[in-house]
Design an enzyme around this catalytic site. Structure first.
Site, PDB file in Angstrom:
ATOM      1  N   CYS A 193      -8.088   2.587   6.484  1.00  0.00           N
ATOM      2  CA  CYS A 193      -7.964   1.255   5.874  1.00  0.00           C
ATOM      3  C   CYS A 193      -9.261   0.470   6.090  1.00  0.00           C
ATOM      4  O   CYS A 193     -10.313   0.895   5.640  1.00  0.00           O
ATOM      5  CB  CYS A 193      -6.733   0.540   6.415  1.00  0.00           C
ATOM      6  SG  CYS A 193      -6.252  -0.855   5.377  1.00  0.00           S
TER       7      CYS A 193
ATOM      8  N   HIS B  67      -2.608   4.016   4.393  1.00  0.00           N
ATOM      9  CA  HIS B  67      -2.144   4.173   5.765  1.00  0.00           C
ATOM     10  C   HIS B  67      -1.395   5.502   5.897  1.00  0.00           C
ATOM     11  O   HIS B  67      -0.219   5.563   5.544  1.00  0.00           O
ATOM     12  CB  HIS B  67      -1.229   3.007   6.156  1.00  0.00           C
ATOM     13  CG  HIS B  67      -1.979   1.746   6.392  1.00  0.00           C
ATOM     14  ND1 HIS B  67      -2.564   1.457   7.604  1.00  0.00           N
ATOM     15  CD2 HIS B  67      -2.282   0.716   5.567  1.00  0.00           C
ATOM     16  CE1 HIS B  67      -3.189   0.283   7.519  1.00  0.00           C
ATOM     17  NE2 HIS B  67      -3.033  -0.186   6.287  1.00  0.00           N
TER      18      HIS B  67
ATOM     19  N   GLU C 130      -0.221   6.800   8.405  1.00  0.00           N
ATOM     20  CA  GLU C 130       0.875   6.658   9.375  1.00  0.00           C
ATOM     21  C   GLU C 130       2.065   5.927   8.772  1.00  0.00           C
ATOM     22  O   GLU C 130       3.099   5.775   9.430  1.00  0.00           O
ATOM     23  CB  GLU C 130       0.363   5.957  10.644  1.00  0.00           C
ATOM     24  CG  GLU C 130       0.166   4.440  10.543  1.00  0.00           C
ATOM     25  CD  GLU C 130      -1.118   3.988   9.839  1.00  0.00           C
ATOM     26  OE1 GLU C 130      -1.749   4.812   9.142  1.00  0.00           O
ATOM     27  OE2 GLU C 130      -1.459   2.797   9.976  1.00  0.00           O
TER      28      GLU C 130
END
Lengths: 208, 252
Positions: free
Chosen positions: A79, A181, A183
């Site tokens: 990011c 992202h 995650e």
């Protein structure tokens, strides 16, 4: 051991949880020696570009990261962390970045049809079919950002469309960036982190 | 192009999901991690957890639950219910939430929106608006405290104000439709979406797959939230998305 750069920039815990889920040992550190000894360095980040560069500077991490990146250490920016890898950003003024990737960071143009920030799931198109990240083609990943990378085509591994073509994965040898992202991108996101893990253990960054 | 989001909403008390979720293969019907995993598998784009107990003690339990869910489920999580300070927001975000939803507390103290947005960024601050049509004034009136207290606020004005203060997203529940399964209140979502530049999530009234198709075809909302139709297995997220895809709506 993957070292996550600790420079006070928002939530790194979820990234750590995702790596733990993939059985990758991690540590959160700002110590140059620990970073140098790690198998890979991950540069996370949320917030504004200039504030993040200031935070890196105040921890004497700018030189450290530049040296690591230039000398072959696997480095993954996520990011805002990806944006910091570039030469400069025009977010609230013109600011120098780490300069490990060629290109600059510019504002996403907003329009009535295109909301900024880009917030949500967007569909990737692979630009380098031999990349270890090729499984991302046609898959959706989760984005939250208002700025995007403007960079040479040979650095672009995958893109999404959001009014403009937005690089979602960039790479120059051992220096890699993900605008989304991983995650927070479910199975697809975990697969990209796993691909990075594979590249690190094979020490093979030859695809780009 | 950004995909339209389908968002299941879970009520939580004491770290357990209430309103029995009824999935096959789910042995513990109240376990938030198991339920969140099941929804991830079905293709949910995001999960909203609402703390329906929301005392101080419960908030700690909630944070612990968010920790556990975010270690196993890798998608955006929004936490709402009883969040009334920047410290409450921080606790949830640190635990692994991506966004916090504020409702009554934002009406009581709109500066909370600004304080949260400044500290964590607009993308972390969702303002939840409960509203019902008021025939007398011919406006949508805002309610607080789980719909029990009427305010003088007009929903469209309040939406604009909340966004001006830094709300990054609006979760708008039609109390007229909530629980009716009569479809989303599309007029409401057209009005709100036209008034603000941030994502709007429609909530209240989902009963059939066609309701999702209709709200995405007829309004510019970015997501649709539902609870019981998903929990009781009346609809699966997969079915909803498949139909949406056939109808030309971009979904993940």
């Amino acid at each position: 051991m993957f070292a996550i750069v600790d420079y006070d920039t928002g939530n790194t815990r979820n990234l750590q949880k995702a790596l733990t889920y993939l059985n990758v040992p991690t540590c959160l550190t700002a110590d140059p020696q620990t970073l140098a000894a790690a198998d890979a360095v991950i540069l996370p980040g949320v917030g504004a570009f200039a504030a993040a560069m200031d935070a890196l500077r105040s921890r004497q991490l700018v030189d450290v990261l530049q040296q690591l990146g230039r000398h072959g250490k696997p480095l993954l920016g996520i990011c805002l962390g990806m944006q910091l890898l570039f030469e400069s950003s025009s977010e609230y003024g013109e600011h120098a970045g780490l300069g490990l990737l060629q290109g600059r960071v510019a504002a996403l143009p907003a329009s009535p049809k295109v909301k900024v920030p880009q917030m949500g799931w967007n569909q990737n198109v692979i630009r380098q079919s031999n990349s270890p990240f090729a499984s991302i083609d046609a898959a959706f990943t989760y984005f939250v950002h208002s700025y995007y990378a403007v960079c040479p085509e040979d650095e672009i591994v995958a893109t999404v469309e959001h009014g403009v073509t937005v690089p979602s994965i960039v790479q120059a040898k051992n220096v890699i960036g993900m605008q989304f992202h991983p995650e927070k991108s479910g199975r697809v996101g975990l697969a990209q982190l796993a691909a990075f893990k594979e590249m690190v253990s094979a020490n093979d960054f030859s695809s780009n | 192009m950004i995909a339209k989001r389908i968002i299941p909403c879970l009520d939580v008390a004491d770290g357990r999901v209430k309103k029995g979720v009824n999935f096959v293969h789910l042995t513990d019907v109240g376990d938030p991690v198991a339920i969140a995993s099941a929804y991830q598998q079905q293709g949910a784009d995001e999960l909203v957890f609402l703390d329906i107990a929301a005392t101080n003690e419960h908030r700690q339990t909630m944070a612990t639950m968010v920790e556990k869910v975010s270690a196993q489920v890798f998608m955006p999580l929004t936490i709402g219910g009883g969040i009334s300070s920047v410290a409450d927001m921080q606790r949830m975000l640190r635990a692994g939430a991506d966004k916090t939803a504020i409702n009554s507390a934002a009406v009581a103290d709109p500066a909370l929106i600004q304080a949260g947005a400044r500290k964590f960024g607009n993308q972390c601050i969702v303002v939840a608006i409960d509203t019902a049509w008021d025939a007398t004034s011919q406006t949508y009136r805002v309610y607080t405290h789980g719909g029990r207290q009427a305010t003088d606020l007009d929903a469209v004005d309040w939406a604009k104000h909340a966004v001006a203060l830094g709300a990054g997203e609006l979760l708008v529940t039609s109390m007229d439709r909530d629980g009716t399964k009569a479809g989303f209140d599309e007029r409401l979502y057209r009005l709100i979406s036209a008034a603000v530049p941030v994502p709007v999530i429609a909530s209240g009234g989902a009963g059939r797959v066609a309701d999702f198709v209709s709200v995405f075809k007829n309004t510019p909302v970015d997501g649709a939230l539902a609870a019981s139709v998903f929990h009781y297995g009346e609809l699966t997220i997969g079915d909803v998305k498949q139909t949406l895809r056939q109808q030309g709506v971009v979904v993940r």
